[in-house]
Structures are given as C-alpha cells and as structure tokens.
Scaffold this motif. Structure first.
Motif, PDB file in Angstrom:
ATOM      1  N   ASN A  55      13.998  -1.639 -20.394  1.00 41.04           N
ATOM      2  CA  ASN A  55      14.162  -1.992 -21.805  1.00 41.04           C
ATOM      3  C   ASN A  55      12.909  -1.653 -22.609  1.00 41.04           C
ATOM      4  OD1 ASN A  55      16.718  -3.051 -21.271  1.00 41.04           O
ATOM      5  ND2 ASN A  55      15.918  -5.109 -20.880  1.00 41.04           N
ATOM      6  N   SER A  59      12.510   0.910 -27.254  1.00 40.61           N
ATOM      7  CA  SER A  59      11.844   0.115 -28.282  1.00 40.61           C
ATOM      8  C   SER A  59      11.329   1.039 -29.369  1.00 40.61           C
ATOM      9  CB  SER A  59      10.670  -0.684 -27.682  1.00 40.61           C
ATOM     10  OG  SER A  59      11.090  -1.458 -26.583  1.00 40.61           O
ATOM     11  N   GLU A  60      11.157   0.482 -30.551  1.00 37.98           N
ATOM     12  CA  GLU A  60      10.699   1.281 -31.678  1.00 37.98           C
ATOM     13  C   GLU A  60       9.201   1.542 -31.627  1.00 37.98           C
ATOM     14  OE1 GLU A  60      11.925  -0.724 -35.171  1.00 37.98           O
ATOM     15  OE2 GLU A  60      14.058  -0.302 -34.890  1.00 37.98           O
ATOM     16  N   ASP A  61       8.433   0.607 -31.071  1.00 37.75           N
ATOM     17  CA  ASP A  61       6.997   0.807 -30.943  1.00 37.75           C
ATOM     18  C   ASP A  61       6.500   0.066 -29.706  1.00 37.75           C
ATOM     19  OD1 ASP A  61       6.726  -1.940 -31.656  1.00 37.75           O
ATOM     20  OD2 ASP A  61       6.754  -1.381 -33.770  1.00 37.75           O
ATOM     21  N   ALA A  63       4.374  -2.432 -29.353  1.00 38.33           N
ATOM     22  CA  ALA A  63       4.354  -3.897 -29.434  1.00 38.33           C
ATOM     23  C   ALA A  63       5.733  -4.482 -29.147  1.00 38.33           C
ATOM     24  CB  ALA A  63       3.855  -4.335 -30.817  1.00 38.33           C
ATOM     25  N   THR A  64       6.774  -3.836 -29.670  1.00 40.99           N
ATOM     26  CA  THR A  64       8.134  -4.303 -29.398  1.00 40.99           C
ATOM     27  C   THR A  64       8.472  -4.155 -27.921  1.00 40.99           C
ATOM     28  OG1 THR A  64       8.796  -3.626 -31.623  1.00 40.99           O
ATOM     29  CG2 THR A  64      10.552  -4.037 -30.029  1.00 40.99           C
ATOM     30  N   GLY A  65       8.002  -3.053 -27.335  1.00 42.66           N
ATOM     31  CA  GLY A  65       8.221  -2.847 -25.909  1.00 42.66           C
ATOM     32  C   GLY A  65       7.560  -3.922 -25.068  1.00 42.66           C
ATOM     33  N   GLY A  67       7.005  -6.923 -26.018  1.00 44.68           N
ATOM     34  CA  GLY A  67       7.801  -8.140 -26.205  1.00 44.68           C
ATOM     35  C   GLY A  67       9.012  -8.161 -25.295  1.00 44.68           C
ATOM     36  N   LYS A  68       9.608  -7.006 -25.060  1.00 45.83           N
ATOM     37  CA  LYS A  68      10.773  -6.943 -24.178  1.00 45.83           C
ATOM     38  C   LYS A  68      10.402  -7.167 -22.712  1.00 45.83           C
ATOM     39  CE  LYS A  68      13.657  -4.006 -27.114  1.00 45.83           C
ATOM     40  NZ  LYS A  68      14.423  -2.733 -27.219  1.00 45.83           N
ATOM     41  N   LYS A  71       6.352 -12.453 -21.528  1.00 48.54           N
ATOM     42  CA  LYS A  71       4.977 -12.925 -21.590  1.00 48.54           C
ATOM     43  C   LYS A  71       4.488 -13.517 -20.272  1.00 48.54           C
ATOM     44  CE  LYS A  71       5.247 -13.953 -26.540  1.00 48.54           C
ATOM     45  NZ  LYS A  71       5.067 -15.000 -27.597  1.00 48.54           N
ATOM     46  N   LEU A 234       9.436   5.344 -28.589  1.00 47.91           N
ATOM     47  CA  LEU A 234       8.291   4.453 -28.596  1.00 47.91           C
ATOM     48  C   LEU A 234       7.136   5.090 -29.347  1.00 47.91           C
ATOM     49  CD1 LEU A 234       8.004   1.695 -27.186  1.00 47.91           C
ATOM     50  CD2 LEU A 234       6.813   2.869 -25.359  1.00 47.91           C
TER      51      LEU A 234
END
Length: 238
Positions: A55, A59-61, A63-65, A67-68, A71, A234
C-alpha cells in the motif's frame, strides 16, 4: 488402578541426579515452547506488515505512504522507509565525513542493508535456544536413562532377585527419561524449522521492499521484478 511404576514413581524414588535431569528437561521444554510461541506471534505480525507494505506504493507522496505503513516501531518496512529517507537527506545535505564521499546509491544501499541486518538479528534471536534444545535434549534424556538403569541393576544385584518381573519395572522406568528427552527435542526441532521458513519468507519480502526503496530514492522510480524501472505516483516530498 494405580501402578507402582510411572513418572511419579520415578520422581519419588529417584536420586538427586535423576531429579536434576527431569528438572533440566522440564526447563528445556518450557524454554523451547516459550520461544516457539513468542517467535510465531512475531512472524504473524511481521507477515501482516508485509501484506500492507505494498500500500506504500499506492500513495500520492512519501508522507502518505508512511502513514499507510502505520506507526508501529516494530514494523521493519516502516523502519526501512525512514532509514532510506534519512540516508538520502544526510547524503545530500552534509559533506563533512569520509563516508559522505560515497555516491548516493552506495550510501543508501549501506544504510538499508544495516537496517535489514539489525532486523535479521532480532528476527533470529531465540533460534539458538531451539537448536540447542533439539540437539542436546535426547542426550540429556539418555544420560538419565543410563543413570537409572545403573542404579536399578545395583538394587537388583543387592536384592539378589533377577527375575523378569523384578527387572522389567526399574528398567522400564529408566527408559522413561529417554522418552522425555525425545518429547522435548522433537517440538524444538520442528519449531526451529518452521520459524526458519517463516523468517526466510519475511526477509525475502523485506529485501524486495528495500530494493524498491533504493530505486525510488536514487532514480525516483520503483524497479519491479522484470528489472525495468516503473514510475510510481509517490512524490519525494516528506
């Protein structure tokens, strides 16, 4: 009907050495089962991380990647992504050390490899316990058997009764220790083999993810199994 022979009789009639062997086998069994259960749960968790790692690339960038990926600090895929980002930023922004004379590809490769090596060491911790138990438990049980037979023969010789009914019980009791040794060793060996296979699967996916990360940070493209770089959505923004 209660029998005068059996595990309880071995314990109550055994001397210090017999009891020490029994306690040692029990401790080895507990240790191996604890390692098997804990490491099996870890493998289940890491395989879950591996299933979700793809996943990251949808992702678009960056940071979003991240997040997927979640944590959880125990996620090795998250650790690899963070290490790759940090290594790239460090190489491009500082030129104060000898290791910064490496090109960006070598520097990122080294950083990702160090992260994988640290995770591999953590993944394989405890396997030495299973290997040791699997290889030594049969001999510990055999020692208990030899010791038990020796004392049984001494007792029979002292009593002066060597009939089959007098010999079979004590000798059979002594052989219980060999059976206990095998009962401890077999799960340890099977658990070791299963954990090694699970670890190999996780490390394979982790190395593949690291390969894609390396290509992304160096070229901005993800290299697939065919060897051709494929541009992904990405972006390199943090």
């Amino acid at each position: 009907m209660d029998s005068q022979f059996g595990l309880s009789h071995v314990w109550t009639q055994g001397d210090f050495v017999t009891k020490a062997v029994a306690v040692l086998l029990l401790g080895m069994s507990l240790a191996s089962w604890i390692v098997i259960i804990v490491k099996a749960l870890d493998i289940v968790k890491f395989k879950k991380f591996a299933r979700h790692s793809d996943n990251f690339w949808h992702s678009e960038d960056f940071a979003t990647g991240l997040g997927k990926l979640g944590k959880d600090p125990a996620n090795p895929f998250l650790a690899l992504a963070l290490e790759g980002r940090e290594a790239t930023a460090h190489h491009r922004n500082t030129k104060a050390h000898l290791h910064d004379s490496l090109d960006v590809s070598d520097w990122i490769t080294r950083s990702l490899r160090n992260t994988i090596d640290e995770f591999t060491a953590r993944l394989q911790s405890g396997l030495a316990v299973l290997a040791s138990v699997g290889s030594t438990a049969p001999f510990v049980g055999l020692f208990g058997t030899v010791w038990g037979i020796y004392h049984a023969l001494l007792s029979i010789g002292t009593a002066g009764q060597a009939t089959i009914d007098k010999v079979a019980g004590p000798i059979g009791e002594a052989l219980i220790m060999t059976a206990l040794g095998l009962a401890v060793a077999i799960p340890a060996v099977l658990g070791y083999n299963a954990l090694v296979r699970g670890n190999k699967s996780i490390l394979g996916k982790l190395n593949s993810f690291a390969h894609d990360l390396h290509a992304y940070f160096v070229t901005g493209a993800r290299v697939h199994a065919g060897g051709q770089p494929t541009v992904v959505a990405l972006k390199k923004g943090a």
